[in-house]
Motif scaffolding. Structure first.
Motif, PDB file in Angstrom:
ATOM      1  N   ALA A 100       0.830  -1.209   0.000  1.00 50.71           N
ATOM      2  CA  ALA A 100       0.000   0.000   0.000  1.00 50.71           C
ATOM      3  C   ALA A 100       0.865   1.259   0.000  1.00 50.71           C
ATOM      4  CB  ALA A 100      -0.929  -0.006   1.217  1.00 50.71           C
ATOM      5  N   GLN A 101       1.963   1.227   0.759  1.00 55.11           N
ATOM      6  CA  GLN A 101       2.881   2.363   0.755  1.00 55.11           C
ATOM      7  C   GLN A 101       3.499   2.567  -0.621  1.00 55.11           C
ATOM      8  OE1 GLN A 101       5.720   1.753   3.877  1.00 55.11           O
ATOM      9  NE2 GLN A 101       4.185   1.738   5.507  1.00 55.11           N
ATOM     10  N   VAL A 102       3.811   1.463  -1.286  1.00 52.56           N
ATOM     11  CA  VAL A 102       4.368   1.562  -2.637  1.00 52.56           C
ATOM     12  C   VAL A 102       3.350   2.182  -3.589  1.00 52.56           C
ATOM     13  CG1 VAL A 102       5.181   0.227  -4.614  1.00 52.56           C
ATOM     14  CG2 VAL A 102       5.993  -0.329  -2.328  1.00 52.56           C
ATOM     15  N   GLU A 103       2.095   1.761  -3.475  1.00 52.06           N
ATOM     16  CA  GLU A 103       1.059   2.310  -4.345  1.00 52.06           C
ATOM     17  C   GLU A 103       0.864   3.801  -4.079  1.00 52.06           C
ATOM     18  OE1 GLU A 103      -0.291   0.810  -6.813  1.00 52.06           O
ATOM     19  OE2 GLU A 103       0.668  -1.110  -6.401  1.00 52.06           O
ATOM     20  N   ASN A 104       0.857   4.191  -2.813  1.00 55.67           N
ATOM     21  CA  ASN A 104       0.733   5.614  -2.486  1.00 55.67           C
ATOM     22  C   ASN A 104       1.913   6.411  -3.020  1.00 55.67           C
ATOM     23  OD1 ASN A 104      -1.679   5.196  -1.130  1.00 55.67           O
ATOM     24  ND2 ASN A 104      -0.690   4.872   0.841  1.00 55.67           N
ATOM     25  N   ALA A 105       3.113   5.854  -2.873  1.00 56.60           N
ATOM     26  CA  ALA A 105       4.298   6.542  -3.383  1.00 56.60           C
ATOM     27  C   ALA A 105       4.256   6.640  -4.907  1.00 56.60           C
ATOM     28  CB  ALA A 105       5.563   5.818  -2.927  1.00 56.60           C
ATOM     29  N   ARG A 106       3.775   5.587  -5.559  1.00 55.84           N
ATOM     30  CA  ARG A 106       3.654   5.625  -7.016  1.00 55.84           C
ATOM     31  C   ARG A 106       2.643   6.691  -7.451  1.00 55.84           C
ATOM     32  NH1 ARG A 106       2.565   0.656  -7.784  1.00 55.84           N
ATOM     33  NH2 ARG A 106       4.703  -0.036  -8.206  1.00 55.84           N
ATOM     34  N   ALA A 107       1.542   6.805  -6.708  1.00 58.34           N
ATOM     35  CA  ALA A 107       0.553   7.838  -7.017  1.00 58.34           C
ATOM     36  C   ALA A 107       1.135   9.234  -6.801  1.00 58.34           C
ATOM     37  CB  ALA A 107      -0.686   7.647  -6.144  1.00 58.34           C
ATOM     38  N   SER A 108       1.949   9.391  -5.773  1.00 51.78           N
ATOM     39  CA  SER A 108       2.592  10.690  -5.532  1.00 51.78           C
ATOM     40  C   SER A 108       3.540  11.038  -6.675  1.00 51.78           C
ATOM     41  CB  SER A 108       3.350  10.654  -4.203  1.00 51.78           C
ATOM     42  OG  SER A 108       2.459  10.419  -3.121  1.00 51.78           O
ATOM     43  N   VAL A 109       4.244  10.042  -7.183  1.00 51.03           N
ATOM     44  CA  VAL A 109       5.135  10.280  -8.319  1.00 51.03           C
ATOM     45  C   VAL A 109       4.330  10.719  -9.545  1.00 51.03           C
ATOM     46  CG1 VAL A 109       6.714   9.167  -9.950  1.00 51.03           C
ATOM     47  CG2 VAL A 109       6.946   8.733  -7.512  1.00 51.03           C
ATOM     48  N   ALA A 111       1.405  12.173  -9.574  1.00 52.93           N
ATOM     49  CA  ALA A 111       0.895  13.525  -9.344  1.00 52.93           C
ATOM     50  C   ALA A 111       2.004  14.560  -9.525  1.00 52.93           C
ATOM     51  CB  ALA A 111       0.300  13.620  -7.937  1.00 52.93           C
ATOM     52  N   ALA A 112       3.199  14.254  -9.036  1.00 56.72           N
ATOM     53  CA  ALA A 112       4.323  15.181  -9.204  1.00 56.72           C
ATOM     54  C   ALA A 112       4.693  15.332 -10.677  1.00 56.72           C
ATOM     55  CB  ALA A 112       5.520  14.705  -8.388  1.00 56.72           C
ATOM     56  N   GLN A 113       4.657  14.244 -11.415  1.00 56.79           N
ATOM     57  CA  GLN A 113       4.923  14.334 -12.851  1.00 56.79           C
ATOM     58  C   GLN A 113       3.882  15.191 -13.558  1.00 56.79           C
ATOM     59  OE1 GLN A 113       5.028  10.205 -13.937  1.00 56.79           O
ATOM     60  NE2 GLN A 113       7.204   9.982 -13.502  1.00 56.79           N
ATOM     61  N   ALA A 114       2.615  15.059 -13.156  1.00 53.03           N
ATOM     62  CA  ALA A 114       1.566  15.886 -13.746  1.00 53.03           C
ATOM     63  C   ALA A 114       1.789  17.360 -13.429  1.00 53.03           C
ATOM     64  CB  ALA A 114       0.201  15.428 -13.230  1.00 53.03           C
ATOM     65  N   ARG A 115       2.211  17.667 -12.200  1.00 56.39           N
ATOM     66  CA  ARG A 115       2.486  19.061 -11.844  1.00 56.39           C
ATOM     67  C   ARG A 115       3.668  19.604 -12.630  1.00 56.39           C
ATOM     68  NH1 ARG A 115       1.062  17.129  -6.585  1.00 56.39           N
ATOM     69  NH2 ARG A 115       3.255  16.710  -6.117  1.00 56.39           N
ATOM     70  N   VAL A 116       4.662  18.762 -12.877  1.00 51.10           N
ATOM     71  CA  VAL A 116       5.802  19.207 -13.685  1.00 51.10           C
ATOM     72  C   VAL A 116       5.350  19.531 -15.103  1.00 51.10           C
ATOM     73  CG1 VAL A 116       7.972  18.442 -14.749  1.00 51.10           C
ATOM     74  CG2 VAL A 116       7.564  18.036 -12.325  1.00 51.10           C
ATOM     75  N   ARG A 117       4.533  18.656 -15.682  1.00 50.95           N
ATOM     76  CA  ARG A 117       4.035  18.921 -17.044  1.00 50.95           C
ATOM     77  C   ARG A 117       3.185  20.186 -17.080  1.00 50.95           C
ATOM     78  NH1 ARG A 117       3.434  13.176 -16.943  1.00 50.95           N
ATOM     79  NH2 ARG A 117       1.240  13.427 -16.321  1.00 50.95           N
ATOM     80  N   SER A 118       2.371  20.382 -16.035  1.00 50.59           N
ATOM     81  CA  SER A 118       1.559  21.593 -15.986  1.00 50.59           C
ATOM     82  C   SER A 118       2.431  22.838 -15.869  1.00 50.59           C
ATOM     83  CB  SER A 118       0.600  21.512 -14.793  1.00 50.59           C
ATOM     84  OG  SER A 118      -0.170  22.684 -14.676  1.00 50.59           O
ATOM     85  N   ALA A 119       3.483  22.761 -15.033  1.00 51.46           N
ATOM     86  CA  ALA A 119       4.379  23.904 -14.888  1.00 51.46           C
ATOM     87  C   ALA A 119       5.139  24.173 -16.185  1.00 51.46           C
ATOM     88  CB  ALA A 119       5.351  23.658 -13.738  1.00 51.46           C
ATOM     89  N   GLU A 120       5.527  23.134 -16.881  1.00 51.52           N
ATOM     90  CA  GLU A 120       6.208  23.321 -18.170  1.00 51.52           C
ATOM     91  C   GLU A 120       5.269  23.970 -19.185  1.00 51.52           C
ATOM     92  OE1 GLU A 120       9.364  19.550 -18.002  1.00 51.52           O
ATOM     93  OE2 GLU A 120       7.482  19.397 -19.115  1.00 51.52           O
ATOM     94  N   LYS A 207       9.823  20.044 -10.021  1.00 50.92           N
ATOM     95  CA  LYS A 207      10.837  19.034 -10.333  1.00 50.92           C
ATOM     96  C   LYS A 207      11.475  18.498  -9.055  1.00 50.92           C
ATOM     97  CE  LYS A 207      12.125  20.490 -15.016  1.00 50.92           C
ATOM     98  NZ  LYS A 207      13.215  21.024 -15.881  1.00 50.92           N
ATOM     99  N   ALA A 208      11.719  19.399  -8.097  1.00 51.33           N
ATOM    100  CA  ALA A 208      12.274  18.949  -6.820  1.00 51.33           C
ATOM    101  C   ALA A 208      11.295  18.036  -6.095  1.00 51.33           C
ATOM    102  CB  ALA A 208      12.610  20.160  -5.948  1.00 51.33           C
ATOM    103  N   HIS A 209      10.003  18.390  -6.137  1.00 54.42           N
ATOM    104  CA  HIS A 209       8.987  17.523  -5.527  1.00 54.42           C
ATOM    105  C   HIS A 209       8.924  16.174  -6.235  1.00 54.42           C
ATOM    106  CE1 HIS A 209       6.646  21.216  -3.794  1.00 54.42           C
ATOM    107  NE2 HIS A 209       7.748  20.926  -3.093  1.00 54.42           N
ATOM    108  N   LEU A 210       9.128  16.198  -7.548  1.00 55.79           N
ATOM    109  CA  LEU A 210       9.129  14.944  -8.291  1.00 55.79           C
ATOM    110  C   LEU A 210      10.297  14.062  -7.863  1.00 55.79           C
ATOM    111  CD1 LEU A 210       8.136  13.069 -10.518  1.00 55.79           C
ATOM    112  CD2 LEU A 210       9.444  14.437 -12.159  1.00 55.79           C
TER     113      LEU A 210
END
Length: 220
Positions: A100-109, A111-120, A207-210
């Motif tokens: 479950a922790q792995v799944e949550n961490a994967r979801a955080s990754v 979400a961070a990738q989506a924020r990076v694309r949005s910022a770009e 990117k740092a959050h990612l």
């Protein structure tokens, strides 16, 4: 008389010797009767020396066994006083919480990738807006210079009495409006540049959050 005495003595010695021999054989027979004999087949094997003792067994080497993570034990492969070897699996933890922790961490990754694309995308939008603002500034400069020239002409004609006061006022209003639009275009460029800098900083932050999310995913 002497010969008769000697014969009696000899006979007595013989009788005593016979009695002694009979007693010896009788004692040996009695000893043999008291002894026990066991019959067994002949076998080949190692000779072992077994020593029995009482007391508490003390270990020569004590090793503290633990795990890097904590959790509920799902399966146990060794117990106290078990003989174990290096590299042997001792226990297995329940992996559901860790999964479950792995799944949550994967979801955080993700979400961070989506924020990076949005910022770009936002940064690209700001770059396009900056180009548009510079084009507007150039057009406003041309209009300002043109209206300034027309106002100068209207002013000269007004002084000569050729142009009417209405033409003078219209030229002056047009020149003032062109100057205001030029200053507005300059302010738009400054604002767009500030937004571009903020978008660039936001991109670096995402990117740092990612990277942090990726590290958390690896750790999980």
């Amino acid at each position: 008389m002497s010969k008769l005495f000697n014969r009696k003595v000899t006979l007595a010695v013989v009788v005593v010797a016979i009695i002694a021999i009979a007693l010896v054989f009788s004692a040996r027979k009695q000893k043999a009767a008291n002894s026990q004999y066991f019959m067994a087949a002949v076998d080949h094997g190692p000779v072992r020396n077994v020593v029995n003792a009482t007391g508490v067994v003390q270990t020569l080497v004590t090793v503290q066994v633990g795990s890097q993570v904590s959790g509920q034990v799902e399966e146990l492969y060794a117990d106290y006083n078990s003989i174990v070897k290096r590299g042997q699996l001792l226990a297995k933890l329940d992996a559901r919480n860790f999964q479950a922790q792995v799944e949550n961490a994967r979801a955080s990754v993700a979400a961070a990738q989506a924020r990076v694309r949005s910022a770009e995308a936002e940064l690209k939008t700001q770059a396009a807006n900056l180009l548009s603002s510079k084009a507007n500034l150039l057009a406003a400069r041309v209009t300002r210079d043109k209206m300034a020239t027309l106002f100068q002409r209207a002013s000269e004609l007004s002084k000569r009495g050729v142009a009417s006061m209405n033409d003078y006022d219209n030229a002056k209003a047009g020149a003032d409006s062109a100057v205001a639009k030029y200053e507005q275009a300059e302010a738009a460029i400054a604002q767009t540049e500030a937004q571009s800098s903020a978008s660039a900083a936001q991109l670096e932050q995402t990117k740092a959050h990612l990277q942090q999310a990726v590290a958390e995913h690896k750790r999980a």
